[in-house]
Design a protein around this motif. Structure first.
Motif, PDB file in Angstrom:
ATOM      1  N   GLY A 171      -5.444  -6.021   0.809  1.00 17.28           N
ATOM      2  CA  GLY A 171      -5.792  -4.693   0.361  1.00 17.28           C
ATOM      3  C   GLY A 171      -4.665  -3.983  -0.367  1.00 17.28           C
ATOM      4  O   GLY A 171      -3.528  -3.958   0.099  1.00 17.28           O
ATOM      5  N   VAL A 188       0.838  -1.206   0.000  1.00 22.61           N
ATOM      6  CA  VAL A 188       0.000   0.000   0.000  1.00 22.61           C
ATOM      7  C   VAL A 188       0.870   1.252   0.000  1.00 22.61           C
ATOM      8  O   VAL A 188       1.749   1.421   0.851  1.00 22.61           O
ATOM      9  CB  VAL A 188      -0.933   0.025   1.230  1.00 22.61           C
ATOM     10  CG1 VAL A 188      -1.671   1.365   1.316  1.00 22.61           C
ATOM     11  CG2 VAL A 188      -1.924  -1.127   1.161  1.00 22.61           C
ATOM     12  N   LEU A 243      -9.746   0.507  -1.768  1.00 22.60           N
ATOM     13  CA  LEU A 243      -8.860  -0.636  -1.586  1.00 22.60           C
ATOM     14  C   LEU A 243      -9.453  -1.866  -2.247  1.00 22.60           C
ATOM     15  O   LEU A 243     -10.669  -2.051  -2.279  1.00 22.60           O
ATOM     16  CB  LEU A 243      -8.642  -0.920  -0.092  1.00 22.60           C
ATOM     17  CG  LEU A 243      -7.914   0.130   0.746  1.00 22.60           C
ATOM     18  CD1 LEU A 243      -7.706  -0.393   2.165  1.00 22.60           C
ATOM     19  CD2 LEU A 243      -6.578   0.509   0.126  1.00 22.60           C
TER      20      LEU A 243
END
Length: 260
Positions: A226, A40, A221
């Protein structure tokens, strides 16, 4: 009564309130390991309001916990320009034996603020969330919406108390358990408080309308693990229906992928 917040908050010269770079989180080991987040990248500016959307279990709450320092990433890095991010959950989690004022003061006490300043700042923050007249009441004497506003004041106390950097507030579906009318009122109150304090906010929600109403930017997400798959700038959008339709379409795709 409209309060003027006197708490001293210095504005950082940094252009980033929080930056996540390649952040991954895995729970467990071996064959039982579960990857919650994978690579992320997310950057939030000081004073920016960012809403996180995604399917249940995609790692939104995990991301907030990592930013808050409640857990550590398995890989990647998280950089903060404030040492005191505050978290606000779906439940207000107030101390039932303390008054509204003392609940707010508790966060200031943990931050090392002296008694006289604690009382003054708690009073200012309760006025800011329009609860100055119930400062002496305990949680059971307040409505659900009032309790969440006390929790908001307490969270602001925690993140603004450092005084050496812009505040950062992490909100995990704080209005989800409230009825529609109360939720609408608190959304408006949150926007007013945000504009007053210039606090950066990362707000987790499942409600696309709530995300577009509140956020300057909406981040979607993927299903677990995610990853950031789409972003929308929604600050000052003139055609909210088109934006809502587009976000809903991509959210349905993510949810369908999560269920398959």
């Amino acid at each position: 009564m409209t309060a003027t917040l006197e708490t001293s908050v210095a504005r950082s010269t940094s252009d980033t309130a929080v930056a996540l770079s390649g952040v991954s989180k895995v729970f467990g080991h071996g064959s039982s390991a579960v990857a919650a987040l994978d690579g992320v990248d997310l950057r939030v500016k000081p004073g920016e309001f960012v809403c996180l959307l995604g399917a249940s279990g995609c790692g939104k709450s995990t991301l907030l916990n990592l930013v808050a320092g409640l857990d550590s990433p398995t890989a990647g890095s998280i950089e903060l320009s404030t040492s005191r991010p505050a978290v606000m959950f779906q439940e207000p989690a107030l101390m039932p034996w303390l008054t509204a004022s003392r609940n707010v003061e508790l966060a200031l006490r943990f931050a090392g603020v002296g008694r006289a300043d604690r009382r003054r700042q708690a009073g200012e923050l309760l006025e800011l969330v329009r609860l100055g007249d119930v400062a002496g009441k305990r949680p059971h004497e307040l409505s659900g919406g009032m309790r969440q506003r006390v929790a908001l004041a307490r969270s602001l106390a925690s993140t603004l108390a450092s005084g050496d950097a812009p505040g950062l507030l992490l909100m995990d579906e704080p209005f989800a358990a409230l009825d529609a009318i109360t939720r609408d009122v608190l959304q408006a109150e949150l926007l007013r408080v945000w504009e007053t304090t210039n606090t950066a906010i990362i707000f987790v929600t499942h409600d696309v309308r709530e995300a577009v109403r509140l956020g300057q930017r909406v981040v979607l997400l993927s299903s677990r693990p995610g990853r950031v798959v789409r972003e929308w700038s929604v600050d000052g959008v003139t055609d909210s229906v088109a934006v809502l339709d587009e976000i809903n379409t991509h959210l349905r795709e993510v949810i369908s992928g999560h269920a398959s």
